[in-house]
Scaffold this motif. Structure first.
Motif, PDB file in Angstrom:
ATOM      1  N   LYS A  53      -0.149 107.189 -21.443  1.00  0.00           N
ATOM      2  CA  LYS A  53       0.959 108.016 -21.718  1.00  0.00           C
ATOM      3  C   LYS A  53       1.551 108.071 -23.193  1.00  0.00           C
ATOM      4  N   ALA A  54       0.774 107.244 -24.132  1.00  0.00           N
ATOM      5  CA  ALA A  54       0.793 107.062 -25.804  1.00  0.00           C
ATOM      6  C   ALA A  54      -0.536 108.571 -25.837  1.00  0.00           C
ATOM      7  N   GLY A  55      -0.974 108.963 -25.697  1.00  0.00           N
ATOM      8  CA  GLY A  55      -1.796 109.674 -26.575  1.00  0.00           C
ATOM      9  C   GLY A  55      -1.350 111.776 -25.118  1.00  0.00           C
ATOM     10  N   LYS A  56      -0.216 111.561 -24.066  1.00  0.00           N
ATOM     11  CA  LYS A  56       0.136 112.574 -23.706  1.00  0.00           C
ATOM     12  C   LYS A  56       1.198 112.514 -24.578  1.00  0.00           C
ATOM     13  N   VAL A  57       1.742 112.157 -25.693  1.00  0.00           N
ATOM     14  CA  VAL A  57       2.789 112.028 -25.796  1.00  0.00           C
ATOM     15  C   VAL A  57       2.605 112.114 -27.730  1.00  0.00           C
ATOM     16  N   TYR A  58       1.743 112.125 -27.849  1.00  0.00           N
ATOM     17  CA  TYR A  58       0.895 112.872 -29.098  1.00  0.00           C
ATOM     18  C   TYR A  58       0.232 114.601 -29.167  1.00  0.00           C
ATOM     19  N   ARG A  59      -0.061 114.081 -27.885  1.00  0.00           N
ATOM     20  CA  ARG A  59      -0.590 115.329 -27.456  1.00  0.00           C
ATOM     21  C   ARG A  59       0.471 116.862 -27.882  1.00  0.00           C
ATOM     22  N   SER A  60       1.785 116.241 -26.667  1.00  0.00           N
ATOM     23  CA  SER A  60       2.630 117.003 -26.996  1.00  0.00           C
ATOM     24  C   SER A  60       3.351 117.342 -27.840  1.00  0.00           C
ATOM     25  N   ASN A  61       3.703 115.982 -28.567  1.00  0.00           N
ATOM     26  CA  ASN A  61       3.761 116.052 -29.926  1.00  0.00           C
ATOM     27  C   ASN A  61       3.681 116.986 -30.881  1.00  0.00           C
ATOM     28  N   CYS A  62       1.762 116.583 -30.963  1.00  0.00           N
ATOM     29  CA  CYS A  62       1.418 117.601 -31.885  1.00  0.00           C
ATOM     30  C   CYS A  62       0.912 119.356 -30.910  1.00  0.00           C
ATOM     31  N   LEU A  63       0.746 119.634 -29.834  1.00  0.00           N
ATOM     32  CA  LEU A  63       0.886 121.401 -29.811  1.00  0.00           C
ATOM     33  C   LEU A  63       2.183 121.783 -30.119  1.00  0.00           C
ATOM     34  N   ASP A  64       3.121 121.046 -29.053  1.00  0.00           N
ATOM     35  CA  ASP A  64       4.678 121.392 -29.533  1.00  0.00           C
ATOM     36  C   ASP A  64       5.193 121.303 -30.608  1.00  0.00           C
ATOM     37  N   HIS A  65       4.960 120.389 -31.580  1.00  0.00           N
ATOM     38  CA  HIS A  65       6.314 120.422 -32.305  1.00  0.00           C
ATOM     39  C   HIS A  65       5.499 120.161 -33.250  1.00  0.00           C
ATOM     40  N   ASN A  66       4.252 120.258 -33.827  1.00  0.00           N
ATOM     41  CA  ASN A  66       3.379 120.253 -34.419  1.00  0.00           C
ATOM     42  C   ASN A  66       3.809 119.727 -35.756  1.00  0.00           C
ATOM     43  N   TYR A  67       3.412 118.304 -34.897  1.00  0.00           N
ATOM     44  CA  TYR A  67       3.582 117.578 -35.822  1.00  0.00           C
ATOM     45  C   TYR A  67       2.114 116.718 -36.977  1.00  0.00           C
TER      46      TYR A  67
END
Length: 252
Positions: A53-67
């Protein structure tokens, strides 16, 4: 946020931790705050130990929110296979590159090391010029490891083909075609910066280079100065390790 809780009571600690997770989820999924999404990933990773779940959050935050920091995290997860079935260096590289573009120096370091072929088990096609640029960007942002690696590249050189290259006998490399030619002055420059950023190995190299006059004018006084800095960093590192070990014993 922690006011009103008695952290000596186990039930209240559990309640606080659960409330923290709720706050992070609300801030991430409802308010769409990238920093909070990253905190949610850290919460799932370190508190809940739910790496998938942590990986999914990090991935989304990277790709969708450019963090950028989340790009680094999902890059590391992908590289070593954390929360996934197997590690994949090729799949990890784009995350590191994106993190670097977003201003995360450690992402630049990891992208540079992969492209420079620093990992023996990482199946990423070498691209020294691209790798160099990422490492330089990381070094410019004061990452000591990147500066130290660049120093090493200039110290022995980077050949186009390693077949006839002997890093221990420079005199045998006269006919080698170099992508990056040995350059003691550049090696010293990057080693000095790495030392100034706290890299113990770089400080030791700077001391030796001053002592021998490699890439810089010979200076016994400065050689001794950087030798002292090296020893001080070594003592600080040993003290930190000792403190962590003692804390571990106390927590058992």
């Amino acid at each position: 946020m922690a006011f009103g809780f008695d952290f000596k009571r186990e039930e209240e600690v559990k309640e606080y931790i659960e409330n923290l997770g709720i706050e992070y989820r609300f801030g991430c999924f409802k308010e769409k705050k990238p920093q909070v999404c990253h905190l949610l990933g850290d919460y799932l990773e370190s508190i809940k130990r739910d790496f998938e779940k942590a990986g999914k959050v990090y991935r989304s935050n990277c790709l969708d929110h450019n963090y950028g920091k989340s790009c680094l995290k999902i890059g590391n997860y992908t590289l070593i296979g954390k929360g996934l079935l197997t590690g994949d260096a090729e799949a990890a590289l784009p995350y590191f590159e994106k993190g670097c573009e977003l201003g995360d120096p450690t992402s630049c370091l990891h992208a540079g090391l992969l492209l420079a072929g620093a990992g023996p088990n990482f199946k990423v096609k070498k691209d020294i010029p691209r790798g160099y640029n990422y490492l330089k960007k990381s070094c410019d942002a004061d990452d000591d490891k990147a500066c130290q690696y660049l120093s090493g590249m200039y110290l022995v050189g980077v050949p186009r083909d390693y077949k006839n290259f002997n890093p221990h006998k420079p005199e045998e490399n006269k006919n080698v075609d170099f992508l990056i030619k040995p350059n003691p002055k550049e090696a010293f420059k990057f080693a000095l910066k790495a030392c100034e950023c706290g890299n113990i190995y770089a400080c030791a190299n700077v001391s030796m280079m001053y002592n021998k006059g490699d890439g810089v004018e010979k200076n016994p006084e400065l050689a001794e100065k950087y030798k002292t800095i090296t020893l001080e960093l070594q003592k600080a590192s040993e003290l930190t390790k000792e403190l962590k070990f003692q804390q571990g014993l106390e927590n058992k």
